[in-house]
Design a protein around this motif. Structure first.
Motif, PDB file in Angstrom:
ATOM      1  N   SER A  14       0.854  -1.182   0.000  1.00 29.84           N
ATOM      2  CA  SER A  14       0.000   0.000   0.000  1.00 29.84           C
ATOM      3  C   SER A  14       0.893   1.236   0.000  1.00 29.84           C
ATOM      4  O   SER A  14       1.835   1.329   0.781  1.00 29.84           O
ATOM      5  CB  SER A  14      -0.883  -0.019   1.258  1.00 29.84           C
ATOM      6  OG  SER A  14      -1.696   1.128   1.306  1.00 29.84           O
ATOM      7  N   LYS A  18       1.039   1.779  -7.069  1.00 26.79           N
ATOM      8  CA  LYS A  18       0.350   0.931  -8.052  1.00 26.79           C
ATOM      9  C   LYS A  18      -0.721   1.706  -8.812  1.00 26.79           C
ATOM     10  O   LYS A  18      -0.773   1.647 -10.043  1.00 26.79           O
ATOM     11  CB  LYS A  18      -0.286  -0.281  -7.353  1.00 26.79           C
ATOM     12  CG  LYS A  18       0.703  -1.226  -6.719  1.00 26.79           C
ATOM     13  CD  LYS A  18       0.024  -2.349  -5.963  1.00 26.79           C
ATOM     14  CE  LYS A  18      -0.902  -1.887  -4.861  1.00 26.79           C
ATOM     15  NZ  LYS A  18      -0.252  -1.119  -3.777  1.00 26.79           N
ATOM     16  N   THR A  19      -1.567   2.413  -8.104  1.00 27.92           N
ATOM     17  CA  THR A  19      -2.647   3.159  -8.754  1.00 27.92           C
ATOM     18  C   THR A  19      -2.095   4.291  -9.605  1.00 27.92           C
ATOM     19  O   THR A  19      -2.562   4.522 -10.730  1.00 27.92           O
ATOM     20  CB  THR A  19      -3.643   3.692  -7.704  1.00 27.92           C
ATOM     21  OG1 THR A  19      -4.228   2.571  -7.020  1.00 27.92           O
ATOM     22  CG2 THR A  19      -4.741   4.521  -8.341  1.00 27.92           C
ATOM     23  N   THR A  20      -1.087   4.978  -9.112  1.00 26.29           N
ATOM     24  CA  THR A  20      -0.482   6.082  -9.868  1.00 26.29           C
ATOM     25  C   THR A  20       0.116   5.570 -11.175  1.00 26.29           C
ATOM     26  O   THR A  20      -0.163   6.123 -12.249  1.00 26.29           O
ATOM     27  CB  THR A  20       0.606   6.772  -9.016  1.00 26.29           C
ATOM     28  OG1 THR A  20      -0.002   7.272  -7.820  1.00 26.29           O
ATOM     29  CG2 THR A  20       1.270   7.898  -9.772  1.00 26.29           C
ATOM     30  N   GLY A  22      -0.418   2.590 -12.626  1.00 26.47           N
ATOM     31  CA  GLY A  22      -1.471   1.960 -13.422  1.00 26.47           C
ATOM     32  C   GLY A  22      -2.336   2.959 -14.163  1.00 26.47           C
ATOM     33  O   GLY A  22      -2.641   2.773 -15.344  1.00 26.47           O
ATOM     34  N   SER A  23      -2.723   4.030 -13.502  1.00 20.39           N
ATOM     35  CA  SER A  23      -3.549   5.064 -14.139  1.00 20.39           C
ATOM     36  C   SER A  23      -2.840   5.682 -15.331  1.00 20.39           C
ATOM     37  O   SER A  23      -3.451   5.929 -16.378  1.00 20.39           O
ATOM     38  CB  SER A  23      -3.901   6.165 -13.134  1.00 20.39           C
ATOM     39  OG  SER A  23      -4.699   5.666 -12.102  1.00 20.39           O
ATOM     40  N   PHE A  38      -9.178  -0.759 -16.400  1.00 24.77           N
ATOM     41  CA  PHE A  38      -8.369  -0.608 -15.192  1.00 24.77           C
ATOM     42  C   PHE A  38      -9.138  -1.174 -14.011  1.00 24.77           C
ATOM     43  O   PHE A  38     -10.261  -0.742 -13.732  1.00 24.77           O
ATOM     44  CB  PHE A  38      -8.055   0.872 -14.972  1.00 24.77           C
ATOM     45  CG  PHE A  38      -7.078   1.146 -13.849  1.00 24.77           C
ATOM     46  CD1 PHE A  38      -5.993   0.325 -13.612  1.00 24.77           C
ATOM     47  CD2 PHE A  38      -7.228   2.264 -13.052  1.00 24.77           C
ATOM     48  CE1 PHE A  38      -5.078   0.598 -12.596  1.00 24.77           C
ATOM     49  CE2 PHE A  38      -6.327   2.551 -12.036  1.00 24.77           C
ATOM     50  CZ  PHE A  38      -5.253   1.722 -11.810  1.00 24.77           C
ATOM     51  N   ASP A  40      -8.710  -1.337 -10.232  1.00 20.97           N
ATOM     52  CA  ASP A  40      -7.968  -0.869  -9.068  1.00 20.97           C
ATOM     53  C   ASP A  40      -8.507  -1.580  -7.831  1.00 20.97           C
ATOM     54  O   ASP A  40      -9.718  -1.617  -7.609  1.00 20.97           O
ATOM     55  CB  ASP A  40      -8.127   0.645  -8.932  1.00 20.97           C
ATOM     56  CG  ASP A  40      -7.334   1.188  -7.765  1.00 20.97           C
ATOM     57  OD1 ASP A  40      -7.950   1.387  -6.690  1.00 20.97           O
ATOM     58  OD2 ASP A  40      -6.119   1.382  -7.893  1.00 20.97           O
ATOM     59  N   ASP A  42      -8.697  -0.945  -4.670  1.00 19.99           N
ATOM     60  CA  ASP A  42      -9.569  -0.208  -3.754  1.00 19.99           C
ATOM     61  C   ASP A  42     -10.992  -0.101  -4.294  1.00 19.99           C
ATOM     62  O   ASP A  42     -11.967  -0.250  -3.554  1.00 19.99           O
ATOM     63  CB  ASP A  42      -9.019   1.201  -3.490  1.00 19.99           C
ATOM     64  CG  ASP A  42      -7.781   1.192  -2.622  1.00 19.99           C
ATOM     65  OD1 ASP A  42      -7.523   0.182  -1.933  1.00 19.99           O
ATOM     66  OD2 ASP A  42      -7.059   2.212  -2.615  1.00 19.99           O
ATOM     67  N   ALA A  83      -4.277  -3.054 -10.427  1.00 21.23           N
ATOM     68  CA  ALA A  83      -3.457  -2.497  -9.350  1.00 21.23           C
ATOM     69  C   ALA A  83      -4.025  -3.040  -8.045  1.00 21.23           C
ATOM     70  O   ALA A  83      -5.068  -2.590  -7.575  1.00 21.23           O
ATOM     71  CB  ALA A  83      -3.505  -0.969  -9.360  1.00 21.23           C
TER      72      ALA A  83
END
Length: 177
Positions: A14, A18-20, A22-23, A38, A40, A42, A83
């Motif tokens: 965490s 990953k999200t940054t 991946g986006s 995508f 994600d 969360d 992600a």
């Protein structure tokens, strides 16, 4: 442009990025005309896996469900970017086998860096005992042994990490064209 479906699976602690990453991968591939979805972790937990907790069995089930959706999309030539922390080696390997066209990306950052980036305050709560079974603190994270790509987000820029992922993606697409 013909695309070959594949899943780009971003795993890491965490706050690792990953999200940054991946986006941005999704944004760049979409801009180039690829069909991309995508998933994600969360967001998936609020819809597809709502009600699952954070026991090992529930975490594994969460990853299996994400993997199943990724498998369906991949076999229909969609590029899927996932992600998700996905802390356990065994279930990541299981998902890799199910999907087939699978690229594992280890989003690596030191635990200290992840804690500094912790906008949700989850590490602080885990350290205070308010959250049990928190990956990297009170629950293990099993890093990939041989990831297809490793991004060191505490040492490289977002663009450098994204470029590493995209280069491997293009290599895959060119081989399977």
């Amino acid at each position: 442009m013909k695309q070959v479906g594949m899943t780009i699976w971003l795993t890491g602690l965490s706050g690792a990025g990953k999200t940054t990453i991946g986006s941005e991968v999704v944004n760049r591939l979409t801009t180039q005309g690829y069909k991309v979805e995508f998933l994600d972790g969360d967001i998936v937990r609020t819809k597809l896996t709502k009600g699952l907790g954070f026991s090992k069995a529930d975490r594994d089930e969460n990853i299996r469900r994400i993997g199943f959706v990724s498998h369906l999309l991949t076999k229909h030539d969609v590029i899927v970017v996932v992600a998700a922390i996905s802390p356990y080696l065994e279930v990541r390997q299981e998902v890799r086998q199910l999907i087939g066209n699978f690229m594992e990306v280890y989003i690596n950052a030191s635990l200290d860096t992840c804690e500094q980036r912790d906008v949700k305050g989850l590490y602080k709560k885990a350290r205070a005992g308010e959250i049990t079974s928190f990956t990297g603190v009170t629950d293990p994270y099993e890093p990939p042994l041989n990831p297809d790509v490793e991004c060191w987000t505490d040492r490289e820029s977002i663009d450098e990490s994204v470029q590493k992922v995209l280069q491997k993606f293009w290599d895959f697409q060119n081989v399977n064209d």
